[in-house]
Enzyme design. Structure first.
Site, PDB file in Angstrom:
ATOM      1  N   LYS A 168       0.896   4.230  -3.104  1.00  0.00           N
ATOM      2  CA  LYS A 168       0.492   5.633  -2.980  1.00  0.00           C
ATOM      3  C   LYS A 168       1.677   6.568  -3.286  1.00  0.00           C
ATOM      4  O   LYS A 168       1.468   7.673  -3.807  1.00  0.00           O
ATOM      5  CB  LYS A 168      -0.078   5.905  -1.587  1.00  0.00           C
ATOM      6  N   TYR A 172       0.805  -1.234   0.000  1.00  0.00           N
ATOM      7  CA  TYR A 172       0.000   0.000   0.000  1.00  0.00           C
ATOM      8  C   TYR A 172       0.838   1.285   0.000  1.00  0.00           C
ATOM      9  O   TYR A 172       0.637   2.139  -0.882  1.00  0.00           O
ATOM     10  CB  TYR A 172      -0.970  -0.040   1.182  1.00  0.00           C
TER      11      TYR A 172
HETATM   12  P1  NAP Z   1     -13.413   1.798   1.490  1.00  0.00           P
HETATM   13  O1  NAP Z   1     -14.504   2.169   2.446  1.00  0.00           O
HETATM   14  O2  NAP Z   1     -12.811   0.437   1.567  1.00  0.00           O
HETATM   15  O3  NAP Z   1     -13.960   2.084   0.018  1.00  0.00           O
HETATM   16  C1  NAP Z   1     -13.154   1.777  -1.092  1.00  0.00           C
HETATM   17  C2  NAP Z   1     -13.971   1.985  -2.344  1.00  0.00           C
HETATM   18  O4  NAP Z   1     -13.126   1.659  -3.460  1.00  0.00           O
HETATM   19  C3  NAP Z   1     -15.188   1.055  -2.433  1.00  0.00           C
HETATM   20  O5  NAP Z   1     -16.255   1.730  -3.038  1.00  0.00           O
HETATM   21  C4  NAP Z   1     -14.689  -0.055  -3.341  1.00  0.00           C
HETATM   22  O6  NAP Z   1     -15.695  -0.735  -4.055  1.00  0.00           O
HETATM   23  C5  NAP Z   1     -13.830   0.771  -4.296  1.00  0.00           C
HETATM   24  N1  NAP Z   1     -12.947  -0.063  -5.104  1.00  0.00           N
HETATM   25  C6  NAP Z   1     -11.987  -0.927  -4.695  1.00  0.00           C
HETATM   26  N2  NAP Z   1     -11.433  -1.548  -5.758  1.00  0.00           N
HETATM   27  C7  NAP Z   1     -12.049  -1.046  -6.858  1.00  0.00           C
HETATM   28  C8  NAP Z   1     -11.952  -1.281  -8.247  1.00  0.00           C
HETATM   29  N3  NAP Z   1     -11.097  -2.204  -8.755  1.00  0.00           N
HETATM   30  N4  NAP Z   1     -12.736  -0.561  -9.099  1.00  0.00           N
HETATM   31  C9  NAP Z   1     -13.614   0.347  -8.614  1.00  0.00           C
HETATM   32  N5  NAP Z   1     -13.801   0.589  -7.307  1.00  0.00           N
HETATM   33  C10 NAP Z   1     -13.022  -0.102  -6.440  1.00  0.00           C
HETATM   34  O7  NAP Z   1     -12.172   2.788   1.620  1.00  0.00           O
HETATM   35  P2  NAP Z   1     -12.081   4.366   1.973  1.00  0.00           P
HETATM   36  O8  NAP Z   1     -11.554   4.485   3.342  1.00  0.00           O
HETATM   37  O9  NAP Z   1     -13.344   5.036   1.598  1.00  0.00           O
HETATM   38  O10 NAP Z   1     -10.882   4.767   0.988  1.00  0.00           O
HETATM   39  C11 NAP Z   1     -11.075   5.598  -0.139  1.00  0.00           C
HETATM   40  C12 NAP Z   1      -9.710   6.086  -0.583  1.00  0.00           C
HETATM   41  O11 NAP Z   1      -9.101   6.810   0.505  1.00  0.00           O
HETATM   42  C13 NAP Z   1      -8.723   4.979  -0.966  1.00  0.00           C
HETATM   43  O12 NAP Z   1      -7.989   5.370  -2.099  1.00  0.00           O
HETATM   44  C14 NAP Z   1      -7.794   4.893   0.243  1.00  0.00           C
HETATM   45  O13 NAP Z   1      -6.512   4.435  -0.103  1.00  0.00           O
HETATM   46  C15 NAP Z   1      -7.770   6.337   0.690  1.00  0.00           C
HETATM   47  N6  NAP Z   1      -7.403   6.526   2.088  1.00  0.00           N
HETATM   48  C16 NAP Z   1      -8.162   6.034   3.077  1.00  0.00           C
HETATM   49  C17 NAP Z   1      -7.766   6.264   4.387  1.00  0.00           C
HETATM   50  C18 NAP Z   1      -8.583   5.748   5.544  1.00  0.00           C
HETATM   51  O14 NAP Z   1      -8.093   5.857   6.692  1.00  0.00           O
HETATM   52  N7  NAP Z   1      -9.781   5.228   5.352  1.00  0.00           N
HETATM   53  C19 NAP Z   1      -6.600   6.991   4.680  1.00  0.00           C
HETATM   54  C20 NAP Z   1      -5.834   7.484   3.629  1.00  0.00           C
HETATM   55  C21 NAP Z   1      -6.249   7.248   2.331  1.00  0.00           C
HETATM   56  P3  NAP Z   1     -16.405  -2.098  -3.479  1.00  0.00           P
HETATM   57  O15 NAP Z   1     -17.477  -1.653  -2.525  1.00  0.00           O
HETATM   58  O16 NAP Z   1     -16.951  -2.743  -4.719  1.00  0.00           O
HETATM   59  O17 NAP Z   1     -15.337  -2.907  -2.808  1.00  0.00           O
END
Ligand code: NAP
Length: 239
Positions: free
Chosen positions: A166, A162
């Site tokens: 990024k 990961y």
């Molecule tokens: P999440 O709740 O796990 O949601 C991830 C989303 O990405 C879901 O809608 C998932 O779809 C979708 N996804 C995954 N693989 C995909 C693919 N191949 N094609 C299309 N959609 C896909 O995660 P989140 O926390 O909202 O994270 C969103 C972004 O923020 C990510 O890029 C993550 O790296 C970044 N981020 C998160 C955090 C944190 O603490 N949460 C911190 C820093 C950065 P499905 O429902 O179909 O699986």
């Protein structure tokens, strides 16, 4: 009305961004790999009175799916103002053994190659906008500077999957911003911060609503806003 496409918009941070931008009078495409989940997410917003939403099937790892999604948006004839490359995965980390190379590839396929695939497909539509904006949703875990600091609070989150995915995304943002310099684009890589979503079993300390706000800030930058930068809610993040 500005149009916005958000990948991974059916849940988590992407869903919060979709809710807020549809309430702010943008036309929002919820781009989701699972058509059923996307349809349900769009219907939920319509029940709240938002008619300015549409779902589109888009798996960032599948070239044909990405091209079909771009065609769906193109067929509406209005181009695209904002692309939010939000979809991302953490990857599975087995305990007490190295993460398989195939798993590292799977993470890069989504978090890095997926963003390039989607951005290339939607660039012709973004070029129709007078003020196109691209936000690549990154993480401070991808900061080489922070990860090299032994005192950094999140420095224990090291993995071969990961954080490097990024870091690569951050470099892609620099490359893309340079490629688009001279056009009215603003392209930035933005970390939402440690947020309570399924991504980390809801252990994050920020709310998805607060995380969405920082992404929206860079998705709606004015003409004097920065481009080619790395940001979080506190401002600039060291590369
Ligand atoms: P999440 O709740 O796990 O949601 C991830 C989303 O990405 C879901 O809608 C998932 O779809 C979708 N996804 C995954 N693989 C995909 C693919 N191949 N094609 C299309 N959609 C896909 O995660 P989140 O926390 O909202 O994270 C969103 C972004 O923020 C990510 O890029 C993550 O790296 C970044 N981020 C998160 C955090 C944190 O603490 N949460 C911190 C820093 C950065 P499905 O429902 O179909 O699986």
């Amino acid at each position: 009305m500005k149009s916005v496409l958000i990948t991974g918009a059916n849940r988590g941070i992407g869903w919060e961004v979709a809710k807020k931008l549809s309430a702010a009078d943008c036309f929002v495409y919820l781009a989701c790999r699972d058509g059923g989940a996307g349809k349900q997410a769009a219907e939920t917003l319509r029940k709240e009175g938002r008619t300015n939403v549409s779902h589109v099937v888009l798996d960032v790892t599948d070239q044909q799916s990405v091209e079909r999604a771009a065609q769906v948006v193109a067929d509406r004839g209005a181009g695209l103002d904002v692309l939010i490359n939000n979809a991302g995965i953490l990857g599975r980390h087995p305990e007490n053994e190295p993460i398989p190379v195939e798993e590292i590839e799977r993470v890069f396929e989504t978090n890095y190659f997926g963003v390039i695939r989607v951005t290339r497909a939607f660039l012709p539509l973004l070029r129709k906008s007078t003020a196109p904006r691209i936000v690549n949703v990154t993480s401070e875990l991808g900061s080489l500077t922070l990860q090299s600091d032994p005192e950094w609070v999140y420095g224990r989150f090291k993995s071969e999957a990961y954080p490097p995915s990024k870091a690569a995304l951050n470099m892609y943002t620099v490359v893309l911003a340079a490629e688009l310099a001279g056009e009215p684009f603003k392209v930035n890589t933005v970390s939402p911060g440690y947020t309570a979503t399924a991504f980390n079993n809801y252990r994050g300390t920020k709310s998805p609503s607060d995380a969405a706000d920082v992404i929206i800030r860079y998705a709606t930058l004015g003409p004097d806003g920065p481009t080619g930068g790395f940001f979080a809610d506190q401002g600039g993040v060291p590369w």
